[in-house]
Design an enzyme around this catalytic site. Structure first.
Site, short mmCIF file in Angstrom:
data_model
loop_
_atom_site.label_atom_id
_atom_site.label_comp_id
_atom_site.label_asym_id
_atom_site.label_seq_id
_atom_site.Cartn_x
_atom_site.Cartn_y
_atom_site.Cartn_z
CG ASP A 1 8.87 -9.69 6.41
OD1 ASP A 1 9.17 -8.71 7.13
OD2 ASP A 1 8.32 -9.58 5.29
CB THR B 1 3.25 -2.89 4.30
OG1 THR B 1 2.94 -4.28 4.08
CG2 THR B 1 4.08 -2.35 3.14
CG HIS C 1 -18.15 -3.47 20.96
ND1 HIS C 1 -18.34 -2.72 19.81
CD2 HIS C 1 -18.15 -2.59 21.98
CE1 HIS C 1 -18.43 -1.44 20.12
NE2 HIS C 1 -18.32 -1.33 21.44
CG HIS D 1 -15.13 -0.85 19.36
ND1 HIS D 1 -15.62 0.18 18.59
CD2 HIS D 1 -15.14 -0.40 20.65
CE1 HIS D 1 -15.91 1.22 19.37
NE2 HIS D 1 -15.61 0.89 20.62
CB CYS E 1 5.98 -7.81 7.14
SG CYS E 1 4.34 -7.27 6.63
C1 RB5 Z 1 9.02 -7.69 1.89
O1 RB5 Z 1 9.77 -7.01 0.96
C2 RB5 Z 1 7.65 -7.06 2.03
O2 RB5 Z 1 6.87 -7.36 0.92
C3 RB5 Z 1 6.98 -7.52 3.29
O3 RB5 Z 1 7.75 -7.17 4.39
C4 RB5 Z 1 5.59 -6.95 3.58
O4 RB5 Z 1 5.60 -5.56 3.45
C5 RB5 Z 1 4.49 -7.58 2.86
O5 RB5 Z 1 3.33 -7.24 3.02
#
Ligand code: RB5
Length: 148
Positions: free
Chosen positions: A8, A67, A133, A98, A65
């Site tokens: 994203d 996170t 596994h 695993h 993304c």
């Molecule tokens: C976008 O702002 C953010 O929420 C997305 O990139 C991600 O971290 C979501 O899990």
């Protein structure tokens, strides 16, 4: 190996870094966006990658993304996907050995590009160990059958 990759807006820079890495390693990949840096919704980019890996069209997927969390949650909703959110090299290797993970998620806002490259390289080049596994991975697949 053929890899499907997407991010994203929160993962655009790291996606480019990982595509450069795959160029250096001679790994074939296809880029599924996103285009530009405008705000988009991560499930819209997780789904095409996860579906193509689940169908066998691609061997592996990489999703980035901010996170890595949203991408990993969305990808793991697709039957046949084992997506690991990884931010250290030990886990990158272990989840291949695993869990036989077929999708890697990372967060651009969590780790720097140098570590992300090491994680991706380790994940892309480590084989599944099978054996005990395999039995556990089969049990994960059995859970999918129970709820869908
Ligand atoms: C976008 O702002 C953010 O929420 C997305 O990139 C991600 O971290 C979501 O899990």
């Amino acid at each position: 190996m053929k890899v499907a990759i997407a991010s994203d807006h929160g993962g655009v820079n790291l996606r480019k870094e990982i595509m450069n890495l795959m160029d250096e390693l001679g790994i074939e990949y296809e880029d599924f966006g996103c285009e530009g840096t405008g705000s988009v919704d991560y499930p819209d980019y997780a789904l095409p990658v996860a579906e193509r890996v689940a169908s066998g069209e691609f061997d592996r997927g990489i999703l980035i993304c901010g996170t890595g969390i949203g991408m990993s949650i969305a990808a793991n909703k697709v039957k046949g996907i084992r997506c690991a959110l990884v931010h250290d090299v030990f886990s990158a290797k272990a989840t291949r050995q695993h869990n036989d993970t077929n999708v890697l998620a990372m967060g651009e806002r969590v780790i720097g590009p140098g570590l992300a490259r090491e994680i991706a390289q380790a994940w892309l080049t480590t084989e599944f160990e099978g054996g005990r596994h395999q039995r556990r991975v089969i049990k994960i697949t059995d859970i999918e059958g129970k709820y869908r």
